[in-house]
Scaffold this motif. Sequence first.
Motif, mmCIF file in Angstrom:
data_model
loop_
_atom_site.group_PDB
_atom_site.id
_atom_site.type_symbol
_atom_site.label_atom_id
_atom_site.label_comp_id
_atom_site.label_asym_id
_atom_site.label_seq_id
_atom_site.Cartn_x
_atom_site.Cartn_y
_atom_site.Cartn_z
ATOM 1 N N VAL A 80 31.812 -4.009 -8.600
ATOM 2 C CA VAL A 80 30.637 -3.988 -7.937
ATOM 3 C C VAL A 80 29.836 -2.682 -8.477
ATOM 4 C CG1 VAL A 80 29.331 -4.286 -6.189
ATOM 5 C CG2 VAL A 80 31.314 -5.526 -6.151
ATOM 6 N N ALA A 81 28.655 -2.851 -8.919
ATOM 7 C CA ALA A 81 28.192 -1.578 -9.462
ATOM 8 C C ALA A 81 27.584 -0.751 -8.161
ATOM 9 C CB ALA A 81 26.863 -2.052 -10.387
ATOM 10 N N GLU A 82 27.654 0.390 -8.177
ATOM 11 C CA GLU A 82 27.315 1.222 -7.243
ATOM 12 C C GLU A 82 25.820 1.324 -7.162
ATOM 13 O OE1 GLU A 82 29.429 4.842 -7.079
ATOM 14 O OE2 GLU A 82 31.101 4.119 -7.480
ATOM 15 N N GLU A 83 25.253 1.506 -6.062
ATOM 16 C CA GLU A 83 23.883 1.702 -5.965
ATOM 17 C C GLU A 83 23.426 3.183 -6.533
ATOM 18 O OE1 GLU A 83 22.073 1.122 -2.329
ATOM 19 O OE2 GLU A 83 23.243 -0.769 -1.718
ATOM 20 N N ALA A 84 22.789 2.985 -7.314
ATOM 21 C CA ALA A 84 22.075 4.307 -8.115
ATOM 22 C C ALA A 84 21.467 5.254 -7.014
ATOM 23 C CB ALA A 84 21.279 4.188 -9.367
ATOM 24 N N ASP A 85 21.990 6.348 -6.776
ATOM 25 C CA ASP A 85 21.232 7.478 -5.777
ATOM 26 C C ASP A 85 20.174 8.164 -6.565
ATOM 27 O OD1 ASP A 85 20.648 9.181 -3.822
ATOM 28 O OD2 ASP A 85 22.357 10.452 -3.955
ATOM 29 N N ASP A 86 19.127 7.910 -6.443
ATOM 30 C CA ASP A 86 17.975 8.226 -7.157
ATOM 31 C C ASP A 86 17.614 9.724 -6.437
ATOM 32 O OD1 ASP A 86 16.763 7.261 -5.056
ATOM 33 O OD2 ASP A 86 15.293 6.351 -6.472
ATOM 34 N N GLY A 87 18.147 10.025 -5.179
ATOM 35 C CA GLY A 87 17.612 11.126 -4.661
ATOM 36 C C GLY A 87 16.314 11.008 -3.828
ATOM 37 N N LEU A 88 15.926 9.572 -3.666
ATOM 38 C CA LEU A 88 14.617 9.640 -3.036
ATOM 39 C C LEU A 88 14.753 9.962 -1.772
ATOM 40 C CD1 LEU A 88 11.933 8.069 -2.952
ATOM 41 C CD2 LEU A 88 12.696 6.154 -2.407
ATOM 42 N N GLU A 89 15.840 9.768 -0.990
ATOM 43 C CA GLU A 89 15.903 10.186 0.500
ATOM 44 C C GLU A 89 15.741 11.827 0.501
ATOM 45 O OE1 GLU A 89 19.313 10.363 4.024
ATOM 46 O OE2 GLU A 89 18.777 8.566 2.750
ATOM 47 N N ALA A 90 16.533 12.590 -0.356
ATOM 48 C CA ALA A 90 16.292 13.931 -0.372
ATOM 49 C C ALA A 90 15.012 14.650 -0.613
ATOM 50 C CB ALA A 90 17.300 14.484 -1.431
ATOM 51 N N ARG A 91 14.378 13.769 -1.700
ATOM 52 C CA ARG A 91 12.922 14.229 -2.014
ATOM 53 C C ARG A 91 11.980 13.941 -0.953
ATOM 54 N NH1 ARG A 91 14.480 11.663 -7.006
ATOM 55 N NH2 ARG A 91 14.387 13.166 -8.541
ATOM 56 N N GLU A 92 12.262 13.133 -0.129
ATOM 57 C CA GLU A 92 11.419 12.744 1.286
ATOM 58 C C GLU A 92 11.531 13.737 2.167
ATOM 59 O OE1 GLU A 92 11.736 8.643 2.594
ATOM 60 O OE2 GLU A 92 10.843 8.108 0.808
ATOM 61 N N GLU A 93 12.757 14.243 2.270
ATOM 62 C CA GLU A 93 13.065 15.120 3.195
ATOM 63 C C GLU A 93 12.780 16.464 2.923
ATOM 64 O OE1 GLU A 93 17.316 17.395 5.153
ATOM 65 O OE2 GLU A 93 17.374 15.201 4.426
ATOM 66 N N LEU A 94 12.732 16.702 1.588
ATOM 67 C CA LEU A 94 12.105 17.964 1.034
ATOM 68 C C LEU A 94 10.577 18.205 1.142
ATOM 69 C CD1 LEU A 94 12.518 20.720 -0.446
ATOM 70 C CD2 LEU A 94 12.530 19.435 -2.635
ATOM 71 N N ALA A 95 9.991 16.946 1.106
ATOM 72 C CA ALA A 95 8.417 16.845 0.902
ATOM 73 C C ALA A 95 8.198 17.086 2.582
ATOM 74 C CB ALA A 95 8.009 15.347 0.881
ATOM 75 N N GLN A 96 8.956 16.847 3.437
ATOM 76 C CA GLN A 96 8.645 16.868 4.891
ATOM 77 C C GLN A 96 8.748 18.534 5.291
ATOM 78 O OE1 GLN A 96 7.204 14.889 6.897
ATOM 79 N NE2 GLN A 96 7.110 13.565 5.113
ATOM 80 N N CYS A 97 9.600 19.158 4.659
ATOM 81 C CA CYS A 97 9.974 20.640 4.828
ATOM 82 C C CYS A 97 8.707 21.528 4.283
ATOM 83 C CB CYS A 97 11.225 21.119 4.074
ATOM 84 S SG CYS A 97 12.661 20.436 5.174
ATOM 85 N N LEU A 98 8.309 20.930 3.163
ATOM 86 C CA LEU A 98 7.142 21.753 2.148
ATOM 87 C C LEU A 98 5.761 21.255 2.845
ATOM 88 C CD1 LEU A 98 8.470 21.056 -1.237
ATOM 89 C CD2 LEU A 98 8.804 23.124 0.363
ATOM 90 N N LEU A 99 5.560 20.269 3.651
ATOM 91 C CA LEU A 99 4.314 19.846 4.184
ATOM 92 C C LEU A 99 3.575 21.013 4.957
ATOM 93 C CD1 LEU A 99 3.063 17.467 3.687
ATOM 94 C CD2 LEU A 99 3.821 16.412 5.799
ATOM 95 N N PRO A 100 4.328 21.818 5.822
ATOM 96 C CA PRO A 100 3.579 22.888 6.460
ATOM 97 C C PRO A 100 3.003 24.004 5.542
ATOM 98 C CG PRO A 100 5.588 22.438 7.761
ATOM 99 C CD PRO A 100 5.865 21.772 6.291
#
Length: 179
Positions: A80-100
């Motif tokens: 079974v093909a593994e789901e590609a981890d495009d880093g979307l979750e990490a980018r969203e988390e980083l965006a929340q850190c940078l928001l302030p």
Amino acid sequence: MLSEWQAHKAQLRQYVSKRVKDIDAVDDILQDVYIKASTNLHQLKSQGSLKGWLYRIAHNTIMDFYRKHQPYDELPADLVAEEADDGLEAREELAQCLLPLIDDMPEKYSLPLRLAELEGVPQQVIADKLGLSLSGAKSRVQRSRVKFREKLMACCDVEIGHDGFPDMTPKKKGGCSRC
């Protein structure tokens, strides 16, 4: 052409057989070399370079043979093909850190930066929304990026990890209050 071919055929057979271990394939490759040489005889610049030209064709035909016969292993049917981890979750988390940090900037810069980088709004839409020309909106976004980078570098030490994602730590001295 046939008489010239006969003169070089034995040498070409040796050349090919040294490079291809499948004896049956040697004759097939020689036949392909003869066909290619006959078909492209008009490309031969001078009769004196026939031997080198035939060897070049033989070399290329051998490379084609190996490209066609590269070994490969069959993949299991239940793989079974593994789901590609495009880093979307990490980018969203980083965006929340940078928001302030973005919110600390004047609205003139924070709004275009937020729209372009966090919301993915096209720059033409940003221009329309802010009442700017397209080139004006592009300039505003670029200036916002520069100002944000200055603010980030003054506040945090940023390193890019092996996985390609940034790691930030607040600076000990002189850092901002948002980190």
